[in-house]
Enzyme design. Structure first.
Site, PDB file in Angstrom:
ATOM      1  N   TYR A 141      72.006  -0.409   2.526  1.00 18.52           N
ATOM      2  CA  TYR A 141      72.594  -1.470   1.717  1.00 18.52           C
ATOM      3  C   TYR A 141      73.238  -0.953   0.434  1.00 18.52           C
ATOM      4  O   TYR A 141      74.070  -1.634  -0.164  1.00 18.52           O
ATOM      5  CB  TYR A 141      71.539  -2.520   1.365  1.00 18.52           C
ATOM      6  CG  TYR A 141      71.025  -3.313   2.535  1.00 18.52           C
ATOM      7  CD1 TYR A 141      71.566  -3.160   3.800  1.00 18.52           C
ATOM      8  CD2 TYR A 141      69.975  -4.212   2.385  1.00 18.52           C
ATOM      9  CE1 TYR A 141      71.099  -3.880   4.877  1.00 18.52           C
ATOM     10  CE2 TYR A 141      69.497  -4.942   3.456  1.00 18.52           C
ATOM     11  CZ  TYR A 141      70.055  -4.773   4.704  1.00 18.52           C
ATOM     12  OH  TYR A 141      69.580  -5.494   5.769  1.00 18.52           O
ATOM     13  N   LYS A 189      62.108   5.292  12.192  1.00 20.91           N
ATOM     14  CA  LYS A 189      62.808   5.639  13.429  1.00 20.91           C
ATOM     15  C   LYS A 189      62.939   7.158  13.467  1.00 20.91           C
ATOM     16  O   LYS A 189      64.025   7.729  13.564  1.00 20.91           O
ATOM     17  CB  LYS A 189      64.179   4.956  13.489  1.00 20.91           C
ATOM     18  CG  LYS A 189      64.857   5.024  14.858  1.00 20.91           C
ATOM     19  CD  LYS A 189      64.105   4.275  15.933  1.00 20.91           C
ATOM     20  CE  LYS A 189      64.894   4.308  17.244  1.00 20.91           C
ATOM     21  NZ  LYS A 189      64.113   3.751  18.379  1.00 20.91           N
ATOM     22  N   ASP A 221      61.332  -0.238  16.755  1.00 22.07           N
ATOM     23  CA  ASP A 221      61.446  -1.086  17.938  1.00 22.07           C
ATOM     24  C   ASP A 221      60.069  -1.474  18.470  1.00 22.07           C
ATOM     25  O   ASP A 221      59.843  -2.626  18.874  1.00 22.07           O
ATOM     26  CB  ASP A 221      62.285  -0.422  19.032  1.00 22.07           C
ATOM     27  CG  ASP A 221      62.015   1.064  19.184  1.00 22.07           C
ATOM     28  OD1 ASP A 221      61.209   1.615  18.411  1.00 22.07           O
ATOM     29  OD2 ASP A 221      62.623   1.686  20.073  1.00 22.07           O
ATOM     30  N   ASP A 245      64.005  -5.636   6.059  1.00 22.85           N
ATOM     31  CA  ASP A 245      64.759  -6.885   6.077  1.00 22.85           C
ATOM     32  C   ASP A 245      64.603  -7.572   7.430  1.00 22.85           C
ATOM     33  O   ASP A 245      64.298  -8.766   7.525  1.00 22.85           O
ATOM     34  CB  ASP A 245      66.230  -6.574   5.782  1.00 22.85           C
ATOM     35  CG  ASP A 245      67.059  -7.825   5.533  1.00 22.85           C
ATOM     36  OD1 ASP A 245      66.490  -8.946   5.531  1.00 22.85           O
ATOM     37  OD2 ASP A 245      68.273  -7.695   5.340  1.00 22.85           O
ATOM     38  N   ASP A 249      61.943 -10.885   8.366  1.00 27.40           N
ATOM     39  CA  ASP A 249      62.506 -12.134   8.884  1.00 27.40           C
ATOM     40  C   ASP A 249      61.885 -12.492  10.236  1.00 27.40           C
ATOM     41  O   ASP A 249      61.618 -13.661  10.524  1.00 27.40           O
ATOM     42  CB  ASP A 249      64.023 -12.025   9.021  1.00 27.40           C
ATOM     43  CG  ASP A 249      64.746 -12.214   7.696  1.00 27.40           C
ATOM     44  OD1 ASP A 249      64.086 -12.588   6.710  1.00 27.40           O
ATOM     45  OD2 ASP A 249      65.964 -11.998   7.644  1.00 27.40           O
TER      46      ASP A 249
END
Length: 368
Positions: A141, A189, A221, A245, A249
Site C-alpha cells: 500500500y 507467504k 491461503d 487487510d 475482513d
C-alpha cells in the site's frame, strides 16, 4: 482525567454513529468524573467536498495534537470518479501515515445472542475470540514505485519492508498473545515472497524473547481456509498489511454483522485512531437505522488502549452485551426475538445499561 478527542465523522453513516459513541463517552465521563473534550474535523469525501482534498492540513494538525482520534467511515460512490490520489480512502491512509499508526488491532469476538446470525454453523463460530494484529504503514500500500508504465499497458506495485518495521509489529503481536491465551499465529507467504521469508525470520528471532508464547506459522491461503473451517483455533494473528487487510475482513463476517466490530490503530506512545470496520453505507445514511455498536465498541478500545481506562472500557462492553441480550437490535442484526430500534435509540439503550446515573444529561448533551 481530561482528554482531547478528535472526531472525524467522514462520510455516509459516519456522523450518525459518531453521535452515538459521543453520547456513551459523555455517560462514561459523568460516571467516572472524567472530562472528554471533543473537536470535529473533516476527512474523506466530506473533506473533498468542503476543501478539495481528502485530508486537510487542519485535520492533520488537530489529530497530531490530540490524545486520541475517533473516525466514522470514509468513501462512497459519489467520489468514484475522483482521481486516485484524491480519493476519500487516501484521507484514511494519509492520517494513519501522518500519525505513525503502524499497528492495527481488530478483535473478532462472538456475542452469544448473535451466534445464530453467522453464515457459518453455530458449532464452528460459538466461542470464537480472535485478535488480528496487522502492520499498517508498509507493504504494497505504501511501497514505491507504484505506477502505470508502457503507455498504460503495464503496471508495477512495490512490496517493501524494513526489518525494523517488521520487528515492531511482530513484537506487538507477541505482547498481545502474552496477555491473552499465549498462542500466536504468524501469517505470511514465505514459499513465494522474499518479504515473507524475512518476516518469518524475524518472528523466529523474537520468539526467543517470549518463551511463554507458542508460535505457529501459516501461509496466507491456509490461514484464510482455517478462518472459515476452524476459527476457534486462533488466538492472536499477526501479519503484514495486505494479508491483514484481507484476513481481517474475512474474519469480520464470522460474527454475523460488520456493524458489531471495532478496531484500533496504534503507535508506540499509546496515541491511536479508533474506527468500526464497516464502510460508510451511503445507501442507509440519514435514515437512523445504522448500527452504532461497532463505533461504540471502538470508543471502548480507545479508553483501554490510549487512556488506560480498563474498567470504563469493560463497562461499555458489558452494556453492549446486555443491550443485545435484552433483545434490542438494529435492522442488520438477525435476532430471533426482541425489538428493532434506530441508531440513536440503540445508543441510548447502551447508556441505560451502562449506568442509572446522569443518563438523560449525557443523551441530551450529545444529540443537540
Amino acid at each position: 482525567m481530561r482528554k482531547q478527542i478528535i472526531m472525524l465523522p467522514g462520510d455516509g453513516v459516519g456522523q450518525e454513529i459518531m453521535e452515538g459513541a459521543k453520547a456513551v463517552l459523555n455517560a462514561v465521563a459523568g460516571e467516572y468524573h472524567h472530562e472528554f473534550v471533543f473537536h470535529e474535523h473533516a476527512i474523506g469525501g466530506d473533506a473533498i467536498d468542503r476543501y478539495g482534498t481528502p485530508l486537510p492540513e487542519e485535520t492533520v494538525k488537530a489529530c497530531n495534537s490530540a490524545d486520541a482520534v475517533l473516525l466514522g467511515a470514509v468513501g462512497g460512490p459519489k467520489w468514484d470518479d475522483v482521481e486516485p490520489r484524491k480519493r476519500p480512502e487516501r484521507g484514511l491512509l494519509g492520517i494513519r501515515k501522518s500519525l505513525g499508526l503502524f499497528a492495527n488491532l481488530r478483535p473478532v469476538t462472538g456475542f452469544s445472542s448473535l451466534v445464530h446470525s453467522s453464515p457459518l454453523k453455530t458449532e464452528i463460530v460459538d466461542g470464537c475470540d480472535i485478535l488480528i494484529v496487522r502492520e499498517l504503514t508498509g507493504g504494497l500500500y505504501f511501497g514505491t514505485p507504484s505506477e502505470r508504465r508502457d503507455e498504460g499497458n503495464s503496471v508495477v506495485d512495490t512490496l517493501q519492508y524494513t526489518r525494523a518495521e517488521i520487528e515492531r509489529i511482530v513484537e506487538k503481536g507477541f505482547e498481545a498473545a502474552r496477555m491473552r491465551s499465549g498462542h500466536l499465529t504468524s501469517v505470511d507467504k514465505a514459499n513465494v515472497l522474499e518479504s515473507s521469508r524475512m518476516w518469518r525470520e524475524v518472528v523466529n528471532e523474537k520468539a526467543k524473547d517470549y518463551p511463554e508464547v507458542t508460535v505457529e506459522h501459516l501461509l496466507v491461503d491456509a490461514a484464510a481456509m482455517k478462518l472459515i473451517t476452524n476459527p476457534r483455533q486462533f488466538d492472536v494473528i499477526v501479519t503484514e498489511n495486505l494479508f491483514g487487510d484481507i484476513l481481517s475482513d474475512e474474519a469480520s463476517v464470522l460474527t454475523g454483522s460488520l456493524g458489531m466490530l471495532p478496531s484500533a490503530s496504534l503507535r508506540t506512545d499509546g496515541v491511536g485512531l479508533y474506527e468500526p470496520v464497516h464502510g460508510s453505507a451511503p445507501d442507509i445514511a440519514g435514515q437512523d437505522i445504522a448500527n452504532p455498536l461497532g463505533m461504540i465498541l471502538s470508543a471502548a478500545m480507545m479508553l483501554r488502549h490510549s487512556f488506560g481506562m480498563e474498567e470504563e472500557a469493560a463497562e461499555i462492553e458489558r452494556a453492549v452485551n446486555e443491550t443485545l441480550e435484552g433483545g434490542f437490535h438494529t435492522v442488520d442484526l438477525d435476532l430471533k426475538k426482541g425489538k428493532i430500534v434506530g441508531t440513536q435509540d440503540m445508543a441510548e439503550k447502551v447508556i441505560e445499561n451502562f449506568s442509572t446515573k446522569s443518563i438523560s444529561n449525557a443523551i441530551c448533551s450529545s444529540y443537540m
